[in-house]
Scaffold this motif. Structure first.
Motif, PDB file in Angstrom:
ATOM      1  N   ASP A  37       1.115  -1.258   0.604  1.00 45.71           N
ATOM      2  CA  ASP A  37      -0.437   0.201   0.085  1.00 45.71           C
ATOM      3  C   ASP A  37       1.156   1.044  -0.237  1.00 45.71           C
ATOM      4  N   TRP A  38       1.001   2.229  -1.493  1.00 47.60           N
ATOM      5  CA  TRP A  38       1.394   2.965  -0.934  1.00 47.60           C
ATOM      6  C   TRP A  38       1.446   4.421  -0.351  1.00 47.60           C
ATOM      7  N   ALA A  39       0.068   4.446   0.231  1.00 49.16           N
ATOM      8  CA  ALA A  39      -0.696   5.065   1.300  1.00 49.16           C
ATOM      9  C   ALA A  39       0.161   5.039   2.817  1.00 49.16           C
ATOM     10  N   ALA A  40       0.339   2.902   3.593  1.00 50.53           N
ATOM     11  CA  ALA A  40       0.808   2.999   4.447  1.00 50.53           C
ATOM     12  C   ALA A  40       1.935   3.555   4.398  1.00 50.53           C
ATOM     13  N   PRO A  41       2.156   3.246   6.339  1.00 54.70           N
ATOM     14  CA  PRO A  41       3.068   3.139   6.486  1.00 54.70           C
ATOM     15  C   PRO A  41       3.889   2.308   6.159  1.00 54.70           C
ATOM     16  N   THR A  43       6.772  -1.134   6.309  1.00 56.99           N
ATOM     17  CA  THR A  43       6.758  -2.188   6.537  1.00 56.99           C
ATOM     18  C   THR A  43       7.630  -3.445   6.215  1.00 56.99           C
ATOM     19  N   ASP A  46       3.564  -6.571   5.277  1.00 58.52           N
ATOM     20  CA  ASP A  46       2.642  -6.561   5.006  1.00 58.52           C
ATOM     21  C   ASP A  46       2.504  -5.927   2.846  1.00 58.52           C
ATOM     22  N   TYR A  47       2.849  -7.549   2.486  1.00 62.09           N
ATOM     23  CA  TYR A  47       3.148  -7.539   1.271  1.00 62.09           C
ATOM     24  C   TYR A  47       3.035  -8.357   0.573  1.00 62.09           C
TER      25      TYR A  47
END
Length: 341
Positions: A37-41, A43, A46-47
């Protein structure tokens, strides 16, 4: 904590002179990476790595057009057996090549805090950046049978020590620079003084992502744009009025008409090598901001069809990594090109 890395301008003696028969060429780099998620912090875990399944069909499109791909593979992809098998087949076309892309936050050793600043690997302590490069290099050598010789730091995260580290490890090409871009406001490097021309520094051949200024005031772009970089409303108004826009050679966020204008501006300025780039997750809708749905994916391929047609009209020929490695004129700048130098 040191400030952002500001890459010094290219000196005359560093700029690459291509051999006489090189002509005008273009390369396509693909950042082969995990989906997140390009908008999330940021990690470490989480991919996913599913979009790679679309690469063979994409490769066929490029291969049918005579285009070699330079596949910049990161650690999560090198650790995925299915991804490795797909990439081996693609690179088996005899022209496409496996390179390395460092996403530091998902590449061991994990000693740093995860966050925006440390997502630029060049901001890490040199020993930690080197250890991550070593891990990635070894993983790719194990996966594909030989160590890579082309490198890209994810997020254009070059640091002051990176090129020397790469040269010491047998790398020959870096593509971590995005010409005329400054990421220092978000803790990244500043390439505002670097244009699109290939150059040699610290033992590495640097191939920046090609960028050009277009519009009525395009000739003033290299010095005006940095002064206005913190004034997005002003820059947006200049772009809408046709006065000046900064255009990189990528299908991601760059309109095809503007990229065609940028290609023509680069060729008119004497550039002989154009460097294009995109992210492999853009091959499947929903993984990047640039390809959100089926319509965006259709537009992505229409973009490439128009760009490849324009390059053919301008007689700009696809180049592989091997073509580029064998084509720089190694004589110093200013040497007599018709004599012994």
């Amino acid at each position: 904590m040191r400030g952002p890395f500001r890459m010094p301008a290219v000196e005359r003696g560093e700029r690459v002179r291509w051999l006489a028969d090189f002509g005008r060429r273009f390369m396509v780099f693909v950042d082969v990476e995990e989906e997140f998620d390009w908008a999330a912090p940021f990690t470490r875990s989480d991919y996913t790595t599913t979009a790679i399944r679309a690469l063979p069909a994409a490769h066929r499109r490029f291969a049918d057009a005579g285009v070699a791909l330079t596949l910049m593979v990161d650690a999560p992809m090198a650790a995925d057996p299915q991804a490795v098998a797909i990439l081996r087949n693609v690179a088996g076309d005899g022209r496409s090549t496996i390179g390395a892309q460092l996403h530091g936050w998902v590449t061991p050793p994990f000693e740093e805090a995860v966050g925006v600043r440390n997502s630029y690997a060049g901001n890490l302590p040199p020993a930690l950046e080197a250890a991550k490069i070593d891990h990635l290099t070894h993983a790719l050598a194990e996966a594909f049978g030989k160590p890579p010789i082309a490198f890209r730091s994810g997020r254009y995260g070059l640091g002051p020590s990176t090129l020397g580290m790469l040269a010491a490890r047998g790398y020959r090409i870096d593509s971590s620079v995005r010409a005329y871009h400054d990421y220092s406001d978000r803790h990244g490097p500043d390439f505002a003084a670097i244009g699109p021309a290939a150059f040699v520094r610290d033992g590495m051949l640097e191939l920046p992502l090609s960028t050009a200024f277009i519009g009525a005031a395009r000739s003033q772009g290299p010095w005006i744009y940095p002064k206005l970089a913190r004034l997005p409303l002003v820059l947006g108004g200049m772009a809408r009025s046709g006065m000046m826009s900064r255009i990189a050679l990528t299908p991601e966020g760059m309109p095809v008409a503007a990229v065609i204008a940028a290609i023509d501006a680069l060729l008119a300025g004497g550039e002989q090598l154009l460097v294009f780039s995109f992210h492999s997750p853009s091959l499947v809708p929903g993984h990047t901001p640039y390809v959100r749905d089926a319509r965006d994916l259709s537009a992505f391929w229409e973009w490439w069809e128009m760009i490849l047609d324009h390059l053919a009209e301008r007689r700009v020929v696809a180049a592989s990594l091997a073509d580029v490695l064998t084509s720089p004129d190694r004589r110093p700048a200013g040497a007599d090109r018709t004599g012994a130098g």
